[in-house]
Design a protein around this motif. Sequence first.
Motif, PDB file in Angstrom:
ATOM      1  N   ALA A 133      30.871  48.795  38.455  1.00 47.91           N
ATOM      2  CA  ALA A 133      31.932  49.124  39.411  1.00 47.91           C
ATOM      3  C   ALA A 133      33.311  48.674  38.923  1.00 47.91           C
ATOM      4  O   ALA A 133      34.331  49.263  39.293  1.00 47.91           O
ATOM      5  CB  ALA A 133      31.615  48.493  40.767  1.00 47.91           C
ATOM      6  N   ALA A 134      33.352  47.644  38.061  1.00 49.28           N
ATOM      7  CA  ALA A 134      34.645  47.162  37.554  1.00 49.28           C
ATOM      8  C   ALA A 134      35.361  48.232  36.729  1.00 49.28           C
ATOM      9  O   ALA A 134      36.583  48.207  36.596  1.00 49.28           O
ATOM     10  CB  ALA A 134      34.430  45.915  36.696  1.00 49.28           C
ATOM     11  N   GLU A 135      34.595  49.198  36.205  1.00 49.31           N
ATOM     12  CA  GLU A 135      35.201  50.241  35.365  1.00 49.31           C
ATOM     13  C   GLU A 135      35.636  51.462  36.162  1.00 49.31           C
ATOM     14  O   GLU A 135      36.300  52.350  35.632  1.00 49.31           O
ATOM     15  CB  GLU A 135      34.192  50.691  34.300  1.00 49.31           C
ATOM     16  CG  GLU A 135      33.896  49.609  33.277  1.00 49.31           C
ATOM     17  CD  GLU A 135      32.673  49.939  32.450  1.00 49.31           C
ATOM     18  OE1 GLU A 135      32.191  51.092  32.484  1.00 49.31           O
ATOM     19  OE2 GLU A 135      32.176  49.012  31.787  1.00 49.31           O
ATOM     20  N   VAL A 136      35.244  51.530  37.418  1.00 45.32           N
ATOM     21  CA  VAL A 136      35.520  52.770  38.176  1.00 45.32           C
ATOM     22  C   VAL A 136      36.131  52.547  39.564  1.00 45.32           C
ATOM     23  O   VAL A 136      36.545  53.496  40.218  1.00 45.32           O
ATOM     24  CB  VAL A 136      34.229  53.615  38.333  1.00 45.32           C
ATOM     25  CG1 VAL A 136      33.833  54.279  37.024  1.00 45.32           C
ATOM     26  CG2 VAL A 136      33.083  52.791  38.880  1.00 45.32           C
ATOM     27  N   VAL A 166      25.778  52.630  41.034  1.00 47.84           N
ATOM     28  CA  VAL A 166      27.073  51.942  41.016  1.00 47.84           C
ATOM     29  C   VAL A 166      26.967  50.757  41.972  1.00 47.84           C
ATOM     30  O   VAL A 166      26.814  50.962  43.179  1.00 47.84           O
ATOM     31  CB  VAL A 166      28.221  52.869  41.510  1.00 47.84           C
ATOM     32  CG1 VAL A 166      29.568  52.170  41.357  1.00 47.84           C
ATOM     33  CG2 VAL A 166      28.211  54.204  40.798  1.00 47.84           C
ATOM     34  N   PRO A 167      26.996  49.519  41.471  1.00 50.76           N
ATOM     35  CA  PRO A 167      26.853  48.388  42.391  1.00 50.76           C
ATOM     36  C   PRO A 167      27.964  48.327  43.428  1.00 50.76           C
ATOM     37  O   PRO A 167      29.108  48.685  43.138  1.00 50.76           O
ATOM     38  CB  PRO A 167      26.892  47.168  41.464  1.00 50.76           C
ATOM     39  CG  PRO A 167      27.328  47.648  40.137  1.00 50.76           C
ATOM     40  CD  PRO A 167      27.129  49.124  40.076  1.00 50.76           C
ATOM     41  N   ASP A 175      44.627  43.734  35.813  1.00 48.61           N
ATOM     42  CA  ASP A 175      44.415  42.914  34.607  1.00 48.61           C
ATOM     43  C   ASP A 175      42.927  42.752  34.269  1.00 48.61           C
ATOM     44  O   ASP A 175      42.570  41.991  33.368  1.00 48.61           O
ATOM     45  CB  ASP A 175      45.075  41.538  34.779  1.00 48.61           C
ATOM     46  CG  ASP A 175      44.369  40.687  35.843  1.00 48.61           C
ATOM     47  OD1 ASP A 175      43.418  41.194  36.480  1.00 48.61           O
ATOM     48  OD2 ASP A 175      44.773  39.525  36.044  1.00 48.61           O
ATOM     49  N   GLY A 176      42.073  43.462  34.978  1.00 51.04           N
ATOM     50  CA  GLY A 176      40.647  43.435  34.654  1.00 51.04           C
ATOM     51  C   GLY A 176      39.852  42.390  35.424  1.00 51.04           C
ATOM     52  O   GLY A 176      38.625  42.367  35.368  1.00 51.04           O
ATOM     53  N   THR A 177      40.554  41.517  36.151  1.00 48.70           N
ATOM     54  CA  THR A 177      39.845  40.499  36.937  1.00 48.70           C
ATOM     55  C   THR A 177      39.030  41.171  38.047  1.00 48.70           C
ATOM     56  O   THR A 177      39.479  42.152  38.646  1.00 48.70           O
ATOM     57  CB  THR A 177      40.867  39.553  37.632  1.00 48.70           C
ATOM     58  OG1 THR A 177      41.864  39.227  36.705  1.00 48.70           O
ATOM     59  CG2 THR A 177      40.212  38.318  38.185  1.00 48.70           C
ATOM     60  N   ILE A 178      37.866  40.589  38.314  1.00 47.13           N
ATOM     61  CA  ILE A 178      37.008  41.161  39.368  1.00 47.13           C
ATOM     62  C   ILE A 178      37.546  40.806  40.753  1.00 47.13           C
ATOM     63  O   ILE A 178      37.952  39.666  40.999  1.00 47.13           O
ATOM     64  CB  ILE A 178      35.571  40.614  39.242  1.00 47.13           C
ATOM     65  CG1 ILE A 178      34.961  40.988  37.889  1.00 47.13           C
ATOM     66  CG2 ILE A 178      34.691  41.061  40.398  1.00 47.13           C
ATOM     67  CD1 ILE A 178      34.548  42.415  37.753  1.00 47.13           C
ATOM     68  N   LYS A 179      37.517  41.788  41.630  1.00 50.08           N
ATOM     69  CA  LYS A 179      37.891  41.540  43.031  1.00 50.08           C
ATOM     70  C   LYS A 179      36.855  42.192  43.930  1.00 50.08           C
ATOM     71  O   LYS A 179      36.376  43.287  43.647  1.00 50.08           O
ATOM     72  CB  LYS A 179      39.284  42.110  43.288  1.00 50.08           C
ATOM     73  CG  LYS A 179      39.640  42.104  44.755  1.00 50.08           C
ATOM     74  CD  LYS A 179      41.101  42.070  45.043  1.00 50.08           C
ATOM     75  CE  LYS A 179      41.343  42.200  46.540  1.00 50.08           C
ATOM     76  NZ  LYS A 179      40.784  41.126  47.347  1.00 50.08           N
ATOM     77  N   THR A 180      36.503  41.507  45.022  1.00 52.92           N
ATOM     78  CA  THR A 180      35.527  42.092  45.959  1.00 52.92           C
ATOM     79  C   THR A 180      36.253  42.631  47.194  1.00 52.92           C
ATOM     80  O   THR A 180      37.375  42.228  47.489  1.00 52.92           O
ATOM     81  CB  THR A 180      34.507  41.043  46.449  1.00 52.92           C
ATOM     82  OG1 THR A 180      35.201  40.011  47.128  1.00 52.92           O
ATOM     83  CG2 THR A 180      33.690  40.470  45.315  1.00 52.92           C
ATOM     84  N   PHE A 181      35.578  43.484  47.918  1.00 55.58           N
ATOM     85  CA  PHE A 181      36.015  43.850  49.267  1.00 55.58           C
ATOM     86  C   PHE A 181      35.646  42.682  50.183  1.00 55.58           C
ATOM     87  O   PHE A 181      35.038  41.705  49.730  1.00 55.58           O
ATOM     88  CB  PHE A 181      35.294  45.117  49.741  1.00 55.58           C
ATOM     89  CG  PHE A 181      35.693  46.349  48.984  1.00 55.58           C
ATOM     90  CD1 PHE A 181      36.902  46.963  49.236  1.00 55.58           C
ATOM     91  CD2 PHE A 181      34.860  46.892  48.015  1.00 55.58           C
ATOM     92  CE1 PHE A 181      37.285  48.099  48.531  1.00 55.58           C
ATOM     93  CE2 PHE A 181      35.237  48.022  47.297  1.00 55.58           C
ATOM     94  CZ  PHE A 181      36.452  48.619  47.562  1.00 55.58           C
ATOM     95  N   SER A 182      35.956  42.800  51.482  1.00 55.25           N
ATOM     96  CA  SER A 182      35.515  41.732  52.382  1.00 55.25           C
ATOM     97  C   SER A 182      33.995  41.818  52.566  1.00 55.25           C
ATOM     98  O   SER A 182      33.365  42.793  52.124  1.00 55.25           O
ATOM     99  CB  SER A 182      36.252  41.817  53.716  1.00 55.25           C
ATOM    100  OG  SER A 182      36.029  43.066  54.288  1.00 55.25           O
ATOM    101  N   ARG A 183      33.410  40.817  53.209  1.00 57.33           N
ATOM    102  CA  ARG A 183      31.957  40.750  53.326  1.00 57.33           C
ATOM    103  C   ARG A 183      31.389  42.046  53.905  1.00 57.33           C
ATOM    104  O   ARG A 183      31.992  42.668  54.778  1.00 57.33           O
ATOM    105  CB  ARG A 183      31.531  39.570  54.196  1.00 57.33           C
ATOM    106  CG  ARG A 183      31.827  38.194  53.629  1.00 57.33           C
ATOM    107  CD  ARG A 183      31.128  37.898  52.312  1.00 57.33           C
ATOM    108  NE  ARG A 183      29.700  37.975  52.264  1.00 57.33           N
ATOM    109  CZ  ARG A 183      28.863  36.947  52.405  1.00 57.33           C
ATOM    110  NH1 ARG A 183      29.325  35.748  52.642  1.00 57.33           N
ATOM    111  NH2 ARG A 183      27.566  37.119  52.295  1.00 57.33           N
ATOM    112  N   GLY A 184      30.247  42.423  53.407  1.00 55.76           N
ATOM    113  CA  GLY A 184      29.628  43.685  53.847  1.00 55.76           C
ATOM    114  C   GLY A 184      30.244  44.889  53.161  1.00 55.76           C
ATOM    115  O   GLY A 184      29.983  46.038  53.514  1.00 55.76           O
TER     116      GLY A 184
END
Length: 439
Positions: A133-136, A166-167, A175-184
């Motif tokens: 998912a980090a790539e898309v 796609v996870p 900058d390529g750093t991983i970021k999540t959405f909020s929980r769920g």
Amino acid sequence: MSKVVKFGGSSLASAEQFQKVGDIIRSDAGRRYVVPSAPGKRFKGDSKVTDMLYACYDLADEGRDFGRELGEIKARYQEIIEGLKLELDISQEFRSIEENFKAKAGSNYAASRGEYLNGIIMAAYLGYEFIDAAEVIFFDEEGNFDSDKTDKVLSARLAECQRAVVPGFYGSLPDGTIKTFSRGGSDVTGSIVAKAARADVYENWTDVSGFLIADPRIIENPIGIDVITYRELRELSYMGAGVLHEDAIFPVRQENIPINIRNTNAPEDNGTWIVGSTCQKSKYIITGIAGKKGFCSVNIEKDMMNSEVGFGRKVLQAFEESGISFEHIPSGIDTLTVFVHQDEFVHKEQKVAASLYRLARPDAVEIEADLALIAVVGRGMKSTRGTAGRIFSALAHANVNVKMIDQGSSELNIIIGVANDDFETAIKAIYDIFVLTNL
Ligand code: ASP
């Protein structure tokens, strides 16, 4: 037919659950793109892998030893891999997770590994391609989801492969750093993938057979909802009907792709369809009832308020200055009431009251606490007379004092304010009159 299927944590908590998911996917060739969550609870009292990852990373962040905790997480995945008899070695993945934890890669990175690893396992199990998912999936510099860039890159990538995993839950910053959405947030990923794939359906598989008309903790065995519109769901979800992440509606809504909520443990059930609009009437006039406790009302009185230009703006400015959002503002000729969340407001009430006096010069300001708001929602209300009448006579019979009434301009919902203590009684009375009695 092309479908995007998202599976929640409890659907992927063990090898046994993975097998059910595999059967579901293989039973319909249209199920081409799969979005998994991280493994959830296997039984009551168990831990979700996402929570384990956050806790493990906290140790790493404090410079403490986290070997045992990371080992427990690895064991969760190992159990699934062995249960599925897969030839898959995740040791290298865990070595780099360990290194990145030591290098303080951030709690977003840590949490995202839950779905990342489950995605790798799912892809191996199904024989589908794995797309990180980090790539898309992209966020902008401010950390907001970048819909345009994502849609462009993701739809091009999906066009290249017939079937992929796609996870859920994460993407990357510029900058390529991983970021999540909020929980769920895997629900949101599923919706984004469905939009990019221009899918016919977004199936969201969970552990319940769709939405219920009312909260089962209040109503015993409430009836399920077959079809609900995006707008009706918005009205209910902001009140807390928590099956689907509330942001998950937006990407598919732009493409008018229906969402079908399904139960992994009862795949024969049709679940709930969430659609743009429909000519299907709901079984009852109302589609759903939801509510929340814990509101305060701030009642502002001023003679001739109705003719004072800018009064409402000054009142709202007082709330804005303290960073408080409002929920509803019903008004009368010389009164205006602002409903706010009690937990946000309680520490700032004196500051807000002072700003109100300074900005709006009211005659009086009165604050009432411990109120609940109930939303009665239904697309059928518009064309039915007497809905409000039935609600209020049911409440009167149940001895519930109504403190506020607000009918949305869309005629899709009626919001009722009652005391916190009357909340359950009020919901039961409304459910009774529309569903059980269905007069
Ligand atoms: N695993 C993440 C969570 O527990 C995201 C998700 O399941 O949707 O919140």
